[in-house]
Design a protein around this motif. Structure first.
Motif: not given
Length: 339
Positions: A64-73, A103-111, A331-339
């Motif tokens: 239910c994370q997308s509902f909690v965040e108010g945007r698709i994550v 919904l998918i929102r604008d490019n604000i968050t990492l998600s 994805v790796y170029s955006i968030a390499s530290e998560y791997f």
């Protein structure tokens, strides 16, 4: 004085009455997964606008994370799973489905950045999946209407185990967990298969089902097993345990290794090295600097997110980092530290 005493005694009687007789309605206490039925803006529903072909790959996000965040994550590791499937299977349609509205929102968050990178792939589509409608008129519908799924010990995991079976029953295609990385085209594999995770269990993190034949019989038997013997008390009991039990019947053997070279009524069970080359007991190997070449024969890897979600690689030469950099480069170029 008497009037005040009368009002006080009346209040006491009313309070005792309500404490003794009043029971809160079911609606007064939200159930887990109630977000599935929440109102609000959401993506187009796959059950309304699409008819996926058999050449489709499905990922289902049931939290239910997308509902909690108010945007698709989406998390970086989930996004890597989707990109790797799209990159290595350009002739497949990739569906990323959310049971939670949003919904998918604008490019604000990492998600947001990750989602916008994914939807640039021509073969990736992000949709809603109406869970209640998916279960409608199926043998497992009462598990939801009677709240057995919602009140199980692991409601999100349980809903996911059931959703993948119903999506494959309806459309056919390949289901993948969101903690996979796909490293090869799936074209060389048979239409109806599951993959053993060990000598004692067949997992349901990868399932391929044709629109007709033995794959659909496998799904029917799994759903019947859930209908007859549902239990929400243990992790995996409604997932790998069901798949393993059904395949023992279809293959006519109690030995998982005996299934590998056996035609199980038209269904195939692949050995662990195809998608689970590193077992869950040694999941930490993915985050260490170990030779990646040993995994070259695998179609994909499963990083066991339930165990590894908080882990980080000790270098950019770890198995997970090297594979992610190659197979989900955006994805790796955006968030390499998560791997």
């Amino acid at each position: 004085m008497r009037k005040g005493l009368y009002l006080f005694l009346t209040a006491i009687v009313v309070m005792i009455y309500y404490l003794h007789f009043w029971q809160p309605s079911k609606q007064s206490n939200p159930l887990p997964l109630d977000c599935y039925n929440a109102n609000g803006e959401t993506l187009p529903d796959i059950l309304d606008v699409e008819q996926p072909s058999e050449g489709s790959i499905y990922f289902i996000e049931t939290s239910c994370q997308s509902f909690v965040e108010g945007r698709i994550v989406i998390t970086p590791r989930q996004a890597c799973a989707v990109e790797s499937a799209a990159l290595n299977n350009p002739d497949y349609r990739i569906y990323l489905m959310y049971t939670s509205p949003g919904l998918i929102r604008d490019n604000i968050t990492l998600s947001d950045q990750l989602l916008h990178a994914l939807i640039k792939f021509e073969n990736v589509q992000v949709t809603h999946l109406n869970y209640k409608k998916l279960l409608k008129n199926t043998v497992v519908e009462e598990l939801y209407t009677n709240s057995k799924i919602q009140l199980s010990k692991f409601p999100i995991n349980t809903s996911s185990n059931i959703a993948r079976l119903l999506v494959l029953s309806k459309f056919g295609g390949v289901y993948l967990d969101l903690d996979m990385v796909i490293m090869k085209s799936l074209n060389g594999l048979v239409p109806n298969f599951a993959v053993a995770e060990s000598d004692t269990s067949v997992n349901n993190a990868v399932l391929s089902i044709g629109v007709n034949g033995s794959g659909q019989e496998f799904i029917r038997l799994c759903l019947k097993e859930l209908q007859d013997h549902f239990s929400g008390d243990e992790w995996g009991l409604n997932g790998p345990a069901v798949v393993t039990k059904v395949l023992k019947k279809m293959c006519g053997t109690e030995s998982i290794p005996d299934m590998y070279n056996k035609n199980c009524s038209g269904f195939t069970v692949y050995p662990p090295e195809e998608f689970y080359p590193i077992p869950y007991q040694t999941w930490k190997w993915y985050f260490n600097s170990i030779n990646v070449n040993s995994l070259e024969k695998s179609h994909g890897i499963h990083v066991w997110n339930k165990l590894s979600k908080a882990a980080k690689s000790n270098s950019n030469k770890s198995i997970y980092s090297v594979i992610a950099k190659k197979h989900c480069p955006q994805v790796y170029s955006i968030a390499s530290e998560y791997f």
